[in-house]
Design an enzyme around this catalytic site. Sequence first.
Site, short mmCIF file in Angstrom:
data_model
loop_
_atom_site.label_atom_id
_atom_site.label_comp_id
_atom_site.label_asym_id
_atom_site.label_seq_id
_atom_site.Cartn_x
_atom_site.Cartn_y
_atom_site.Cartn_z
N THR A 150 48.90 25.18 50.64
CA THR A 150 49.22 24.02 49.82
C THR A 150 48.69 24.19 48.40
O THR A 150 47.57 24.66 48.22
CB THR A 150 48.49 22.79 50.41
OG1 THR A 150 48.89 22.68 51.76
CG2 THR A 150 48.80 21.53 49.64
N ARG A 178 57.20 18.68 61.86
CA ARG A 178 55.73 18.74 61.80
C ARG A 178 55.25 18.37 60.39
O ARG A 178 55.80 18.82 59.40
CB ARG A 178 55.28 20.15 62.17
CG ARG A 178 53.76 20.38 62.09
CD ARG A 178 53.34 20.96 60.76
NE ARG A 178 51.91 21.25 60.72
CZ ARG A 178 51.26 21.50 59.60
NH1 ARG A 178 51.87 21.48 58.44
NH2 ARG A 178 49.98 21.75 59.62
N VAL A 179 54.24 17.53 60.33
CA VAL A 179 53.68 17.13 59.04
C VAL A 179 52.18 17.43 59.07
O VAL A 179 51.51 17.12 60.06
CB VAL A 179 53.92 15.63 58.78
CG1 VAL A 179 53.25 15.20 57.49
CG2 VAL A 179 55.42 15.34 58.71
N GLY A 180 51.69 18.04 58.00
CA GLY A 180 50.26 18.36 57.92
C GLY A 180 49.49 17.33 57.13
O GLY A 180 49.88 16.16 57.01
N ASP A 181 48.38 17.76 56.56
CA ASP A 181 47.50 16.84 55.82
C ASP A 181 48.03 16.49 54.43
O ASP A 181 47.65 15.45 53.86
CB ASP A 181 46.12 17.49 55.65
CG ASP A 181 46.23 18.81 54.88
OD1 ASP A 181 46.96 19.70 55.34
OD2 ASP A 181 45.63 18.92 53.80
N THR A 201 43.42 22.35 51.17
CA THR A 201 44.38 23.32 51.64
C THR A 201 43.80 23.97 52.90
O THR A 201 42.59 24.03 53.05
CB THR A 201 44.70 24.39 50.57
OG1 THR A 201 45.55 25.38 51.12
CG2 THR A 201 43.47 25.05 50.02
N GLY A 202 44.67 24.40 53.78
CA GLY A 202 44.19 24.99 55.03
C GLY A 202 44.99 24.46 56.20
O GLY A 202 46.16 24.10 56.04
N GLY A 204 46.25 21.85 58.34
CA GLY A 204 46.38 20.40 58.25
C GLY A 204 45.85 19.66 59.46
O GLY A 204 45.18 18.63 59.33
N1 GLY Z 1 47.62 22.20 54.57
C1 GLY Z 1 49.00 22.24 54.73
C2 GLY Z 1 49.48 21.95 56.06
O1 GLY Z 1 48.76 22.09 57.04
O2 GLY Z 1 50.63 21.58 56.18
#
Ligand code: GLY
Length: 318
Positions: A150, A178-181, A201-202, A204
Amino acid sequence: MWGIIATWRMAAEGISEASEILANHGDAGDAIETAIKAVEDFEYYKSVGYGGLPNEEMEVELDAAFMDGDTFDMGAVAAIKDFANPISIARRLSQEKVNSMLVAEGAEKFAHKEGFERKNMLTERAKIHFKNRMKEVREQEIKPYSGHDTVGMVCLDEFGKMTSATSTSGLFMKKKGRVGDSPIVGSGFYVDSQVGGASATGLGEDLMKGCISYEIVRLMKEGMHPQAACEKAVCDLDRELKQRRGKAGDLSLIAMNHKGEWGVATNIEGFSFAVATALQEPTVYLTKMIDGKCVHEVASQEWLDQYMKTRMAPLEEK
Ligand code: GLY
């Protein structure tokens, strides 16, 4: 004072453009949007915007968010397809009092009605990455794409306004939907102009378990310097995850306070970030954690040259 800090080397050109805006009395919202768009538009960055790596259906689904630290206005899109600049759609949504976070088809309909530029975000290069990955072991665990992920930023303008923003294609080969952080307030980003902001970043799924961007802002509000706040939040979450779950995913955080002081912490090797302030030219650093403290080193010209060469190297189907 003004400043901008961002995750990864890929943000360097964007923060240079943003620093011109900020040095010329520009607005933190305009500066951060400009900086993120530069990353979204560059097709050789595989984890953000155009050229971002696809999900397991070979579709590029993108997440982005924008937050204004004066008003707490925030907008986000998740799993949006076929629009050039998700960050601009997120910023536009931040002006809405309700319906300010939209996903998938809902986000696309909004963007279409508002006249945002449509674009097929799947590049030939991303297709080759996809096909090559399909040929690799299917059971391989998916994780943030090495060296990229990210783009997350925090920005301060000379009027004291702060903003935070993110943009990502998330995990390569993720499940559709799928949705991350990154579009989740408090996890991928948070900002309060009276205190400061943070962005992540990393992985999520693990970053969200600690609401880690909010946690860093909370620690800064208690008086911690951004560097100490990032180190504490990353070490605490890393430790908790290892104790409770046996392992911790990648966690890397950047932060800036309302004075333009900044901090960064990570639990991985080779995390890079970019920063520019009224007192500092745009600079790329590499950092690593040693005994709970992060040591930042300015990236050498050799490292910077090699980085671009690797990103743009010809890619062949295996
Ligand atoms: N940090 C981005 C994600 O996990 O989607």
